[in-house]
Write a protein that holds these residues in place. Structure first.
Motif, mmCIF file in Angstrom:
data_model
loop_
_atom_site.group_PDB
_atom_site.id
_atom_site.type_symbol
_atom_site.label_atom_id
_atom_site.label_comp_id
_atom_site.label_asym_id
_atom_site.label_seq_id
_atom_site.Cartn_x
_atom_site.Cartn_y
_atom_site.Cartn_z
ATOM 1 N N ARG A 181 0.829 -1.206 0.000
ATOM 2 C CA ARG A 181 0.000 0.000 0.000
ATOM 3 C C ARG A 181 0.864 1.257 0.000
ATOM 4 N NH1 ARG A 181 -5.115 -0.708 0.363
ATOM 5 N NH2 ARG A 181 -5.754 -2.871 0.662
ATOM 6 N N HIS B 73 2.263 1.657 -3.430
ATOM 7 C CA HIS B 73 1.170 2.080 -4.313
ATOM 8 C C HIS B 73 0.884 3.580 -4.133
ATOM 9 C CE1 HIS B 73 -2.580 1.613 -6.593
ATOM 10 N NE2 HIS B 73 -3.177 2.323 -5.650
ATOM 11 N N THR B 74 0.872 4.012 -2.869
ATOM 12 C CA THR B 74 0.583 5.420 -2.589
ATOM 13 C C THR B 74 1.684 6.328 -3.132
ATOM 14 O OG1 THR B 74 -0.470 4.655 -0.571
ATOM 15 C CG2 THR B 74 -0.108 7.016 -0.759
ATOM 16 N N ALA C 279 -0.227 8.399 -5.723
ATOM 17 C CA ALA C 279 -0.532 9.699 -5.120
ATOM 18 C C ALA C 279 0.652 10.653 -5.270
ATOM 19 C CB ALA C 279 -0.902 9.521 -3.647
ATOM 20 N N SER D 246 -7.675 12.342 -0.890
ATOM 21 C CA SER D 246 -7.211 11.518 -2.006
ATOM 22 C C SER D 246 -6.025 10.636 -1.618
ATOM 23 C CB SER D 246 -6.900 12.373 -3.230
ATOM 24 O OG SER D 246 -6.046 13.423 -2.877
ATOM 25 N N ILE D 247 -5.093 11.167 -0.849
ATOM 26 C CA ILE D 247 -3.939 10.330 -0.488
ATOM 27 C C ILE D 247 -4.374 9.134 0.369
ATOM 28 C CG2 ILE D 247 -1.674 10.273 0.622
ATOM 29 C CD1 ILE D 247 -1.326 13.189 -0.293
ATOM 30 N N PRO D 248 -5.144 9.364 1.449
ATOM 31 C CA PRO D 248 -5.640 8.180 2.175
ATOM 32 C C PRO D 248 -6.481 7.258 1.304
ATOM 33 C CG PRO D 248 -6.342 10.224 3.266
ATOM 34 C CD PRO D 248 -5.431 10.616 2.163
ATOM 35 N N ASN D 249 -7.253 7.819 0.399
ATOM 36 C CA ASN D 249 -8.104 6.977 -0.441
ATOM 37 C C ASN D 249 -7.264 6.066 -1.336
ATOM 38 O OD1 ASN D 249 -10.995 6.572 -0.860
ATOM 39 N ND2 ASN D 249 -10.535 7.039 -2.993
ATOM 40 N N VAL D 250 -6.171 6.613 -1.851
ATOM 41 C CA VAL D 250 -5.280 5.799 -2.676
ATOM 42 C C VAL D 250 -4.609 4.741 -1.793
ATOM 43 C CG1 VAL D 250 -3.131 5.842 -4.006
ATOM 44 C CG2 VAL D 250 -4.894 7.546 -4.438
ATOM 45 N N PHE D 251 -4.239 5.124 -0.597
ATOM 46 C CA PHE D 251 -3.606 4.166 0.312
ATOM 47 C C PHE D 251 -4.553 3.011 0.635
ATOM 48 C CE2 PHE D 251 -2.735 2.590 4.601
ATOM 49 C CZ PHE D 251 -1.412 2.210 4.454
ATOM 50 N N ASP E 180 -8.263 6.044 -7.716
ATOM 51 C CA ASP E 180 -8.547 4.610 -7.610
ATOM 52 C C ASP E 180 -9.953 4.244 -7.176
ATOM 53 O OD1 ASP E 180 -6.133 3.606 -8.449
ATOM 54 O OD2 ASP E 180 -5.229 3.678 -6.454
#
Ligand code: SF4
Ligand code: SF4
Lengths: 254, 419
Positions: free
Chosen positions: B44, B47-48, B52, B230-235, B368
């Motif tokens: 994760r 990915h972030t 992100a 957005s950053i937490p959502n991508v994480f 994502d």
């Protein structure tokens, strides 16, 4: 599979033909082409035949999870009873379902897409392609959503085409930007919703614009949609839809 | 001292209002269902970093992507500067982080340069919104309010940068004998004009921080909430292949029971509903997606159904989910109901059935979001709770059930292709 098992043999691969390969007039040719290639390579494989049943992909995506899981569990039972380890699929929808959705229900196999398999055979020199029956013809490739975007298989089909044609003339919407043929998610089995045009027409127009002699695809749904599109546009004479397996079949003169 | 007290009071108000917004959203989250478990922290994180911080998906549109990426990266460095300004304000210190040496110089200098770049880009973004007809900025889900919201946020960001440069220029002027940090843009401007800008320092500082505080509290009610989410959502994104559609566990239990009647029946696992009809049926991740969605329309732009003029717009699905939660959330928390639902009152069956599950939308979404999964969850409700599938699909279901194939062929003929 039942026959070979009765003989006490254990084939290395199971070729998952899929409902389209078994029943669709046009796609039967692809199933035949691919099995000819497997025979030509001397690969040890078997098919389930009457024991194969729909993977349930369309049912699942149409919201019928109950039906999907019934299909899945029955298929898994059959596959496990033959102790299947490796499955080759021509249909990307079967591939995606077997590879990604069956494991959580107890079906764990190495699932291989035929384009990846063919690419590998060509790269390792097991499949030798010496003549090009398509000399002078140009080709583009239509990415099936469940192969490309879904499972990241973009290069293998292109490599196989290149091995015969030398070049793939890419469309504007290619690879992860590719446009759907319009049949996935169970659209194949229902009327399209109202709109300005059908998705396969939009895609066919794009292919025609690219001015190629052939369009390669790697999915039974794409095959149906593109072939229909080409027919509707009256372009059958100058543009044909051909499957990756058929390209190799022709190149090997099988 | 007075400045310090005033500032601390402002800061407390800011946190207070923000806490209220968070609490309100937290309540809405409590109405939702669990999503997948969050495992693989290592994967994760990478990915972030990729999606992100590396902005890889944003770059799928290279020109506008680069502009967005620069604004984003600029924001990151400028945020470090803003944190220092807050610390200064509370503690009464001047340039509290200056002791970090070269690192400080790099951060402050790039913040100063980025501020100018962002001003230029924001201006371009505003002009683009006003004068270019960009298809993805329109659509039924794009109300006048959504457009106004986008413009307002752009102005906020623009003035944030202007005030930062004013503050920097003021700071330089009021320290003629040397100052902390490096200011390529502001110092050049000061030299260019040759005036004394020291009067700008205090107002620049206040305006910058007050804008941040106001903006931060406006965000939870705006589409620009993506600045936070957005950053937490991508994480937290689903890392599985995008075409893998999770199996419904409640169904697995039932199917196992049907195939093996001996299996023990687990009463406690009874589910209220199959699929998604309204906000109580969605997962917390679906709701978080709806809050994080920037409404950029990249998803709708590539949707084959939308391109060919069908009703479906993947963006609308998540805009509708957020709206419906705003409407029903407070009622549901108070134990009340209304006679509307997400499906039908917001999202029509026609939209739901137009999706080809091609996942072009999910592939394109910079944060994502998976639209087809939620769309199929609504199909699940229609099919399994209401048996309301289009006729063709019912035929397909029957064929699979009876013949093991979606077409009407006998399983006996399965080997005909090989003849
Ligand atoms: S869902 Fe993703 S791509 Fe679509 S509008 Fe929202 S942020 Fe953009
Ligand atoms: S998956 Fe469905 S909603 Fe997404 S782009 Fe394809 S058709 Fe549109």
């Amino acid at each position: 599979m039942a026959d070979v098992t009765a003989k006490g043999e254990k084939p290395e691969y199971l070729y998952w033909v899929g409902c389209a390969g078994a029943f669709d007039d046009r796609y039967q040719k692809v199933a035949r082409a691919f099995s000819k290639i497997l025979n030509h390579l001397g690969v040890s494989y078997a098919v389930l035949g009457k024991e194969e049943s729909c993977t349930g992909d369309a049912a699942k995506r149409a919201g019928n999870e109950m039906l999907f899981q019934m299909q899945a569990m029955q298929n898994i039972e059959v596959l496990n009873s033959y102790e299947v380890k490796k499955i080759i699929c021509t249909c990307p929808h079967c591939y995606n379902t077997l590879k990604n959705e069956y494991p959580d229900l107890g079906g764990n196999y190495e699932v291989i897409n035929y384009t990846v398999f063919l690419d590998e055979m060509i790269r390792t020199g097991k499949l030798k392609l010496e003549n090009n029956p398509f000399k002078g013809e140009s080709i583009t490739y239509h990415d099936p959503c469940y192969l490309g975007r879904g499972n990241g298989i973009y290069d293998a089909p292109r490599n196989v085409i290149k091995a015969v044609f030398g070049e793939v003339k890419e469309m504007k919407r290619a690879r992860s930007f590719g446009l759907c043929c319009g049949a996935g998610g169970a659209q194949m089995f229902k009327e399209a919703e109202k709109g300005d045009k059908e998705v396969n027409i939009e895609r066919t127009e794009e292919i025609i614009e690219r001015k190629v002699d052939k369009v390669a695809s790697a999915c039974p749904f794409c095959m149906t949609m593109l072939t229909d599109g080409i027919k509707l546009k009256n372009k059958e004479a100058e543009l044909q839809n051909i499957d990756i397996a058929e390209i190799i079949e022709k190149a090997l003169n099988l | 001292m007075i400045k310090q007290i005033l500032f601390i009071i402002t800061l407390l108000i800011t946190f207070g209002v923000f806490a209220y917004s968070v609490k309100r959203l937290w309540g809405f989250f409590s109405l939702t269902k669990p999503a997948y478990p969050i495992k693989n922290i290592g994967a994760r994180i990478s990915h972030t970093l990729n999606v992100a911080f590396g902005q890889t998906k944003i770059f799928r549109k290279p020109v506008i992507g680069l502009m967005h990426a620069l604004v984003f990266w600029g924001f990151l460095v400028i945020t470090l500067g803003s944190i220092e300004m807050v610390v200064d304000g509370v503690s009464g210190l001047d340039r509290a982080f200056a002791s970090t040496g070269w690192f400080y110089d790099v951060v402050i200098a790039s913040g100063d340069v980025f501020a100018l770049l962002i001003i230029v880009f924001i201006k371009l973004f505003i002009l683009r919104r006003m004068f270019l007809k960009i298809k993805r900025f329109t659509g039924v889900e794009m109300t006048a309010k959504a457009n106004w919201d986008a413009l307002l946020s752009l102005y906020f960001i623009g003035f944030l940068m202007v005030s930062l440069i004013c503050f920097n220029m003021g700071y330089i002027s009021s320290h003629p004998n040397g100052y902390e940090g490096v200011y390529p843009v502001s110092a050049t401007l000061v030299n260019l004009f040759g005036w004394d800008f020291s009067l700008l320092q205090e107002p620049g500082w206040w305006v910058h921080l007050l804008l941040i505080f106001t903006f931060a509290n406006y965000l939870p009610y705006s589409k620009h909430f993506h600045v936070f989410l957005s950053i937490p959502n991508v994480f937290l994104a689903n890392l599985e292949p995008i075409t893998k559609y999770p199996n419904l566990e409640s169904i697995t239990r039932e199917v196992k029971l049907m195939l093996d009647p001996e299996a023990a029946y687990d009463e406690s696992a009874e589910v209220a509903r199959f699929g998604v009809k309204d906000i109580e049926d969605v997962s917390w991740k679906n709701y978080m997606d709806s809050l994080s969605c920037t409404q950029c329309g990249r998803c709708t732009d590539v949707c084959p159904a939308n391109i060919t003029g069908k009703l479906l717009s993947p963006r609308k699905i998540f805009v509708d989910l957020r709206k419906r939660m705003d409407e029903k959330g407070p009622l549901a928390l108070a134990g009340k109901q209304d006679n509307k639902s997400l499906l039908r009152d917001y999202i029509s069956e026609e939209e739901i059935w137009a999706c080809t599950t091609c996942n072009a939308c999910a592939q394109e979404c910079p944060i994502d979001i998976s639209h087809p999964n939620l769309i199929m969850d609504m199909r699940r409700y229609l099919v399994m709770e209401e048996s309301a599938a289009p006729a063709g699909l019912n035929v397909m279901f029957a064929n699979i059930e009876n013949n093991g194939a979606p077409w009407q062929f006998s399983p006996e003929d399965r080997m005909k292709w090989a003849d």
